[in-house]
Design a protein around this motif. Sequence first.
Motif: not given
Length: 136
Positions: A75, A77, A82
């Motif tokens: 992701t 992140a 995440d």
Amino acid sequence: MLIGIDPILTADLLHALKSMGHNDTIVIADRNFPASSLARRYLPLSGVDAPRVARAILSVMPLDEDPNPASAMTTAAADGRDAVTKELEQVVGQPISLLAPPDFYAEATKAYMIVQSGEPRFYGNLILRKGVLPPQ
């Protein structure tokens, strides 16, 4: 009625899990994943989130002992995980390897089945590799 079987494990899903062999994979996809166009076998479970589907499947299917029996899509992140990925890791009970989206899609096309959950969060996708049952 069966005793001890999670009620979201439909007859079709149980049949698929039983039919899978060692090292076959099953994908749990979020509601935005192009599951029906990528799947060899497709099963929708629209009203259930991805961690719930993973928990139900893992209640009856052993994970492979390979160092990476579970993979998720990386992701945006900082660490690539995440909240939904972290929740899936808790369900799996070990760290999940991360795949770039194109690699995840490529692996999904090889999966025995894709189960499309109703997971609303982006990146709520997981690949599980089936292990073996110990001798009895």
